[in-house]
Design an enzyme around this catalytic site. Structure first.
Site, mmCIF file in Angstrom:
data_model
loop_
_atom_site.group_PDB
_atom_site.id
_atom_site.type_symbol
_atom_site.label_atom_id
_atom_site.label_comp_id
_atom_site.label_asym_id
_atom_site.label_seq_id
_atom_site.Cartn_x
_atom_site.Cartn_y
_atom_site.Cartn_z
ATOM 1 N N TYR A 140 -7.777 8.623 -7.583
ATOM 2 C CA TYR A 140 -7.354 7.663 -8.607
ATOM 3 C C TYR A 140 -8.558 7.328 -9.474
ATOM 4 O O TYR A 140 -9.485 6.647 -9.033
ATOM 5 C CB TYR A 140 -6.791 6.422 -7.918
ATOM 6 C CG TYR A 140 -6.198 5.366 -8.832
ATOM 7 C CD1 TYR A 140 -5.927 5.609 -10.175
ATOM 8 C CD2 TYR A 140 -5.889 4.108 -8.327
ATOM 9 C CE1 TYR A 140 -5.378 4.636 -10.989
ATOM 10 C CE2 TYR A 140 -5.333 3.127 -9.129
ATOM 11 C CZ TYR A 140 -5.088 3.388 -10.460
ATOM 12 O OH TYR A 140 -4.543 2.419 -11.272
ATOM 13 N N LYS A 168 -4.594 10.879 -10.036
ATOM 14 C CA LYS A 168 -3.967 9.942 -10.965
ATOM 15 C C LYS A 168 -5.022 9.606 -11.999
ATOM 16 O O LYS A 168 -6.029 8.957 -11.700
ATOM 17 C CB LYS A 168 -3.498 8.686 -10.230
ATOM 18 C CG LYS A 168 -2.870 7.628 -11.143
ATOM 19 C CD LYS A 168 -2.505 6.372 -10.363
ATOM 20 C CE LYS A 168 -1.971 5.283 -11.294
ATOM 21 N NZ LYS A 168 -1.708 4.018 -10.572
#
Length: 294
Positions: A140, A168
């Site tokens: 992330y 992400k």
């Protein structure tokens, strides 16, 4: 650790809010209703205990209970990705092992925040955690919250670890995303971490989005993704433009304040937010209500 066999998380994942009761404790009955609502409205996977789930204010026990409950309610219908990352490598390993034991289908590891490691420190942090689990790992990248950006070079290096399978991407850096897509294997997935840049990232070869707006416009987001994937770019762009004001509205106040407010307005009771976040004022709620109705 055994080698991971990864078949993908889906295209539209929802970064799920954490419902609270009147005393600001995790409400599992409300969580069940929210899960069923999301699955009925386009979500192909759920990210639990992430930023939108108010992870900074959740205790470790609350996170583990949320992982277990979500896995049980979902019952293998879609992947459940547990937010087990933090700025402590050892604490992240401990929570990751608990997430694996809970039955989660994958884990999401945020870039370590506050302590600001260098790029080699980032690599070793993620590699150490991945080495302690058989679960597929989603990185992330969100420098706006973590104060550090994972470079394209480090993401590409990390993608060579068997169970690091996804990122992400919420840095807003389209060049970085393009570089990662170009230099990672076809089965390494890149997700937009910002609703408003989903379509641009799809055009670069991204796989989907970890969405916030899908809480209230899940079917529209799903339709946009499917339209693009089927080659109807004009239709996808039209949906994107229609949703853009709502996407921006979901971040007009610190997330997840607006999306929780919108869910409550739409009859999906998720309670309030925990301090240090604050509920929207009446005037702010009115603006949000008009935006959603339009």
């Amino acid at each position: 650790m055994k080698k991971v066999f990864f078949v993908g998380f889906g295209n539209l994942l929802t970064a799920m809010v954490t419902p609270f009761d009147a005393n600001n404790q995790v409400d599992f009955a409300k969580t069940t209703k929210l899960i069923e609502y999301l699955l009925a409205n386009g979500s192909e996977g759920l990210v639990v205990g992430g930023t939108t789930g108010e992870s900074p204010t959740l205790t470790t026990d609350e996170k583990i209970a949320l992982f277990k409950h979500t896995v049980k309610v979902v019952n293998n219908r879609v992947p459940v990705i547990a937010g087990s990352g933090s700025n402590s490598t050892q604490a992240s390993i401990t929570l990751t092992k608990a997430a694996e034991k809970s039955g989660a289908d994958g884990i999401m590891l945020v870039a370590p925040y506050y302590n600001k490691p260098n790029q080699e420190g980032l690599y070793r942090h993620f590699a150490a955690i991945a080495g302690e689990t058989a679960l597929p790992v989603m990185l992330y990248n969100i420098p706006g919250r973590s104060a550090v950006k994972i470079s394209a070079e480090i993401i590409i290096r990390l993608s060579q670890i068997d169970n690091i399978v996804s990122v992400k991407e919420a840095s807003g850096d389209l060049d970085l995303a393009a570089d990662v897509i170009e230099h990672t294997a076809d089965n390494f997935s890149v997700y937009s971490g910002e609703d408003s840049i989903t379509l641009p990232l799809l055009s670069l070869g991204a796989d989907g989005v970890v969405s916030v707006v899908s809480h209230i416009a899940g079917n529209d987001m799903s339709e946009m993704l499917k339209a693009y994937q089927s080659g109807d770019v004009a239709r996808a762009a039209s949906i994107h433009r229609k949703l853009l004001p709502v996407m921006k509205g979901m971040f007009a106040q610190p997330s997840p304040v607006p999306v929780k407010t919108a869910l409550n307005m739409n009859g999906i009771d998720v309670g309030d937010v925990r301090l240090p976040l604050l509920a929207m004022t009446d005037s702010e709620k009115e603006i949000l209500k008009n935006l959603i109705q339009r």
